[in-house]
Design a protein around this motif. Sequence first.
Motif, PDB file in Angstrom:
ATOM      1  N   ILE A  76       0.881  -1.162   0.000  1.00 18.12           N
ATOM      2  CA  ILE A  76       0.000   0.000   0.000  1.00 18.12           C
ATOM      3  C   ILE A  76       0.924   1.218   0.000  1.00 18.12           C
ATOM      4  O   ILE A  76       1.919   1.246   0.714  1.00 18.12           O
ATOM      5  N   VAL A 101      -3.952  10.868  -7.704  1.00 15.03           N
ATOM      6  CA  VAL A 101      -3.930   9.664  -6.874  1.00 15.03           C
ATOM      7  C   VAL A 101      -4.717   8.518  -7.516  1.00 15.03           C
ATOM      8  O   VAL A 101      -4.261   7.369  -7.554  1.00 15.03           O
ATOM      9  N   LYS A 102      -5.895   8.853  -8.029  1.00 14.64           N
ATOM     10  CA  LYS A 102      -6.738   7.808  -8.654  1.00 14.64           C
ATOM     11  C   LYS A 102      -6.023   7.148  -9.823  1.00 14.64           C
ATOM     12  O   LYS A 102      -6.051   5.931  -9.985  1.00 14.64           O
ATOM     13  N   GLU A 151      -3.259   4.935  -8.691  1.00 13.25           N
ATOM     14  CA  GLU A 151      -3.837   3.701  -8.173  1.00 13.25           C
ATOM     15  C   GLU A 151      -4.198   2.741  -9.303  1.00 13.25           C
ATOM     16  O   GLU A 151      -3.930   1.549  -9.238  1.00 13.25           O
ATOM     17  N   GLN A 152      -4.786   3.320 -10.342  1.00 16.01           N
ATOM     18  CA  GLN A 152      -5.163   2.501 -11.502  1.00 16.01           C
ATOM     19  C   GLN A 152      -3.936   1.855 -12.130  1.00 16.01           C
ATOM     20  O   GLN A 152      -3.946   0.681 -12.488  1.00 16.01           O
ATOM     21  N   PRO A 184      -3.518   0.189  -3.413  1.00 18.19           N
ATOM     22  CA  PRO A 184      -4.066   1.427  -2.835  1.00 18.19           C
ATOM     23  C   PRO A 184      -3.005   2.513  -2.701  1.00 18.19           C
ATOM     24  O   PRO A 184      -1.864   2.210  -2.351  1.00 18.19           O
ATOM     25  N   VAL A 185      -3.392   3.742  -3.015  1.00 19.69           N
ATOM     26  CA  VAL A 185      -2.504   4.887  -2.852  1.00 19.69           C
ATOM     27  C   VAL A 185      -3.243   5.909  -1.992  1.00 19.69           C
ATOM     28  O   VAL A 185      -4.355   6.301  -2.328  1.00 19.69           O
ATOM     29  N   ARG A 244      -7.680   0.717   4.454  1.00 16.17           N
ATOM     30  CA  ARG A 244      -7.479   0.144   3.115  1.00 16.17           C
ATOM     31  C   ARG A 244      -6.318  -0.834   3.035  1.00 16.17           C
ATOM     32  O   ARG A 244      -5.987  -1.326   1.958  1.00 16.17           O
TER      33      ARG A 244
END
Lengths: 181, 75
Positions: free
Chosen positions: A110, A128-129, A132-133, A138-139, A156
């Motif tokens: 993570i 961030v999203k 993460e992708q 998780p970020v 998370r």
Amino acid sequence: MNKVLLMGQANVGKSVFFNRLAGANVTVSNYPGTSVDFDKGRMLLEGKHVDLIDVPGTFSLQPKDRAEEVAVKMLEQEKDTVVICVIDASKVERGLYLALEIIERGYPVIVALNMWDTAKNAKVKTDVKKLEQILGVPVVPTVATTSEGFKELVSRMREAAPVAIEEITKSVGGDKSETHN
Amino acid sequence: MEKKLSEMKYEEEGIVKEIREGLKDKIAGMGIREGRGIKMMTKQPIKGPAVVAVDRANTSIGLGLADKIIVEVGK
């Protein structure tokens, strides 16, 4: 999973992180054979006490000095563990190098983008999203000194799962051979 | 103009042009890779380490290492 390793490059705030997560329950121990200290404590994760280990800062998993050797050895000894990879949010590229190396070795990771406030002040923004992708782990943006983002981080941690490095290179449109450069 | 990182002067800036083979993996974790901007921050006397800034981060690097990094500097 009964262990959590805190890893990151030097000066990203790992120890503040450690103190936040472990609370007052801190014990300090000495890793045998070296002069390098690491801290070990316990944290509460989903109602269960787990060991939290503050690994010495390392730039990469190809150790350049004794302290880094210890860091790599500690990672290799722990199999059943989740790694919190702490990255300085204003030096993301550098930090991702280590994060990717840990992911490549098959550990559930993570990512914490720490010092998020400082990065913001320096006008460094991270999607961030999107990150993460790309990474598939998780970020979470955090500010260790004020505990910002820690609730999200802890909740998370169960999402941390091993990701094949090929998946990551695919999602950024590269091939495996390019990563080893 | 190209020069070794170790030959850069205080506050001189440049772009990393070439890193000696076998060294790339070692210093990639410090954010030093080809194409990156790099700035000399401090040099220590008597062959002490140099401090360079890459990606907003100051990193100290031994002169031996700095000898093996070629930097393209302005002028």
